[in-house]
Design an enzyme around this catalytic site. Structure first.
Site, PDB file in Angstrom:
ATOM      1  N   GLU A 173       0.869  -1.265  -0.081  1.00 60.20           N
ATOM      2  CA  GLU A 173       0.012   0.089   0.169  1.00 60.20           C
ATOM      3  C   GLU A 173       0.871   1.140   0.118  1.00 60.20           C
ATOM      4  O   GLU A 173       0.615   2.188   0.936  1.00 60.20           O
ATOM      5  CB  GLU A 173      -0.965  -0.037   1.184  1.00 60.20           C
ATOM      6  CG  GLU A 173      -1.949  -0.971   0.961  1.00 60.20           C
ATOM      7  CD  GLU A 173      -3.117  -0.947   2.256  1.00 60.20           C
ATOM      8  OE1 GLU A 173      -2.838  -0.473   3.425  1.00 60.20           O
ATOM      9  OE2 GLU A 173      -3.912  -1.607   2.028  1.00 60.20           O
ATOM     10  N   GLU A 366      -5.188  -8.004  -1.421  1.00 63.09           N
ATOM     11  CA  GLU A 366      -6.053  -8.035  -0.272  1.00 63.09           C
ATOM     12  C   GLU A 366      -7.496  -7.958  -0.407  1.00 63.09           C
ATOM     13  O   GLU A 366      -8.070  -7.029  -1.173  1.00 63.09           O
ATOM     14  CB  GLU A 366      -5.471  -7.086   0.754  1.00 63.09           C
ATOM     15  CG  GLU A 366      -3.969  -7.387   1.582  1.00 63.09           C
ATOM     16  CD  GLU A 366      -3.880  -6.315   2.457  1.00 63.09           C
ATOM     17  OE1 GLU A 366      -4.668  -5.804   2.985  1.00 63.09           O
ATOM     18  OE2 GLU A 366      -2.497  -5.976   2.370  1.00 63.09           O
TER      19      GLU A 366
HETATM   20  C1  BGP Z   1      -4.461  -2.875   5.013  1.00 67.04           C
HETATM   21  C2  BGP Z   1      -3.017  -3.573   5.203  1.00 67.04           C
HETATM   22  C3  BGP Z   1      -3.168  -4.760   6.136  1.00 67.04           C
HETATM   23  C4  BGP Z   1      -4.451  -5.058   6.877  1.00 67.04           C
HETATM   24  C5  BGP Z   1      -5.516  -4.434   6.178  1.00 67.04           C
HETATM   25  C6  BGP Z   1      -6.853  -4.390   6.878  1.00 67.04           C
HETATM   26  O1  BGP Z   1      -4.273  -1.731   4.967  1.00 67.04           O
HETATM   27  O2  BGP Z   1      -2.080  -3.783   4.115  1.00 67.04           O
HETATM   28  O3  BGP Z   1      -1.922  -4.839   6.787  1.00 67.04           O
HETATM   29  O4  BGP Z   1      -4.406  -5.067   8.175  1.00 67.04           O
HETATM   30  O5  BGP Z   1      -5.540  -3.270   5.533  1.00 67.04           O
HETATM   31  O6  BGP Z   1      -6.593  -3.313   7.880  1.00 67.04           O
HETATM   32  P1  BGP Z   1      -7.083  -3.565   9.315  1.00 67.04           P
HETATM   33  O7  BGP Z   1      -5.960  -4.663  10.047  1.00 67.04           O
HETATM   34  O8  BGP Z   1      -6.707  -2.098  10.078  1.00 67.04           O
HETATM   35  O9  BGP Z   1      -8.513  -4.089   9.705  1.00 67.04           O
END
Ligand code: BGP
Length: 467
Positions: A173, A366
């Site tokens: 990201e 993701e």
């Molecule tokens: C993205 C990241 C992850 C992940 C996901 C969900 O921003 O790449 O590392 O964690 O989001 O976010 P969160 O864990 O805050 O729910």
């Protein structure tokens, strides 16, 4: 769907691995960060305060459970697994003379275990993590020195694992550097009072873009078969109304998203980038040779995270949360328990928009649902998670089969429960596998299959036909 479609899941070392003092690992920036609740910010300490609880120290202990966890991924039929390497396991202080052999051996064991089951590793080199010592010594990605140090780390692992890993993602990201209020995860930066945040941010972005390109150039020398991807936080965005000003605001909202991928794909700061620099009145240094590196280190595939969509416009009444980004509330969409708007069709729209712009292979790196799970009868009845993933995967399949988008893989976030990046909470769970830990790290750490486990297993087995 192509027969070799890469179905799998994704995670990140700092949220999953734990074992923070084992195997010669150095402290990473996450190790001084406390957890928070929804709506609050995580507190970053200068050093470890023994009285506080830091979620990354134990996380969900992949370090000691990797064999068991990978066996579970294999049972679901995973064809690939996206994971990250913890930089401070390899170079404990970031600028050590030699790499830490114990750390390198740990990932040897992990990759061997994956390959034993025929699971293709997809490795993120920087996933919201860096050695804490580099922040103390150099100020993190404010400093140009980070380019060489990060490339040295990347070369070490690319050389070591050149016969085990083919797919590499440089920065997770990367565009979130422009979004985060405090880009601690992204760049080890806490803005100082009185400094020009915009310039700091653009400078750090330039260094990371150069580091990413240089990594690719060096990687190709090591193994010409390597495939390199970027990773963009993609929030699909809609204009609030058809008023031209709202449409223009939508256009502007997308500039920082395209800023990074334009450079990583076109190999230069495009008109979109220049336009964003101008609007932001950004100033930063570009040294001789940097532009040539950017030109030569372009990626092979575009990967992105997709969780939710947002609305942009002049008169947004209510704001909605999203993955780091916030924007207007969409009255047509439901939200998750953390206020992220659920929009499966937005994934299809995004795949189309991205592919139309770049025409290179795409990878959904993701996508998933963070929810509070009720643990009952040694399982979780997580139909809500199945619904979320089903709808998103259906949208993905439609994009591939009906819109002819070239997308070669999908890794849901995150197959085994891990701690949240945003809050450090454990109760925001994403997995097919429940891990018995609470927000303070209490529990047995035992793993239990949720109902979604066998559902995804079927999806993978039938290559998306039975969903
Ligand atoms: C993205 C990241 C992850 C992940 C996901 C969900 O921003 O790449 O590392 O964690 O989001 O976010 P969160 O864990 O805050 O729910």
């Amino acid at each position: 769907m192509r027969e070799d479609f890469l179905w799998g899941g994704a995670s990140a070392a700092n949220q999953y691995e734990g074992g923070y003092q084992e195997g010669g690992r150095g402290l990473s920036i996450n190790d001084v960060e406390q957890g928070a609740s929804h709506g609050q910010s995580r507190i970053i300490h200068d050093c470890i305060d023994e009285k506080c609880y830091y979620p990354s120290h134990q996380a969900t202990d992949f370090y000691h459970h990797y064999q068991e966890d990978i066996a579970l991924l294999a049972e679901m039929g995973f064809r690939c697994y996206r994971m990250s390497i913890c930089w401070s396991r390899i170079y404990p202080h970031g600028d050590d003379e030699i790499p830490n052999e114990e750390g390198l051996q740990f990932y040897d064991r992990v990759f061997d275990e994956l390959l034993k089951y025929g699971i293709e590793p997809i490795v993120t080199l920087h996933h919201f993590e860096m050695p804490l010592a580099l922040v103390k010594k150099y100020g993190g990605w404010r400093n140009r020195k980070m380019i060489d140090l990060s490339v040295r780390y990347a070369k070490t692992v690319m050389e070591r694992y050149q016969n085990k890993v083919k797919y590499w993602i440089t920065f997770n990201e990367i565009n979130s550097l422009f979004i985060a209020e405090v880009p601690w995860h992204q760049a080890g930066i806490i803005y100082q009072e009185g400094e020009n945040k915009t310039d700091v941010m653009f400078q750090a972005a330039h260094y990371q873009l150069v580091a990413s390109a240089k990594t690719i150039i060096e990687g190709r020398k090591i193994n010409s078969q390597f495939q390199f991807g970027n990773m963009i936080l993609y929030n699909c965005c809609y204009a609030m109304t058809c008023h031209p000003l709202d449409q223009m605001m939508l256009h502007d909202k997308l500039l920082p998203i395209y800023y990074f991928s334009d450079v990583q794909i076109r190999g230069k700061y495009t008109n979109t980038c220049l336009s964003y620099q101008k609007r932001m009145n950004a100033h930063f240094d570009i040294e001789e040779g940097d532009l040539e590196i950017l030109r030569n280190g372009v990626i092979d595939f575009y990967s992105f995270s997709y969780y939710s969509s947002l609305v942009e416009g002049r008169e947004i009444e209510q704001s909605a949360d999203g993955n780091l980004l916030d924007g207007g509330k969409n009255p047509y969409l439901e939200t998750t328990q953390w206020g992220w708007q659920i929009d499966p069709l937005g994934l299809r729209i995004s795949l189309n928009l991205i592919y139309d712009r770049y025409q290179i292979p795409l990878f959904v790196s993701e996508n998933g649902l963070g929810a509070v799970d009720e643990f009952k009868n040694n399982t979780v009845y997580d139909n809500y998670r199945i619904d979320y993933l089903r709808q998103h995967i259906q949208a993905l399949i439609a994009a591939i089969e009906e819109d002819f988008i070239d997308c070669f893989g999908y890794t849901m976030w995150s197959p085994i429960d891990i701690i949240s990046a945003g809050t450090g909470e454990m109760k925001k769970r994403y997995g097919f596998v429940y891990v018995d830990y609470d927000d303070l790290g209490q529990g047995s750490g035992q793993r239990y299959k949720k109902q979604s486990f066998s559902w995804y297993q079927k999806v993978v087995q039938t290559n998306g036909k039975e969903i």
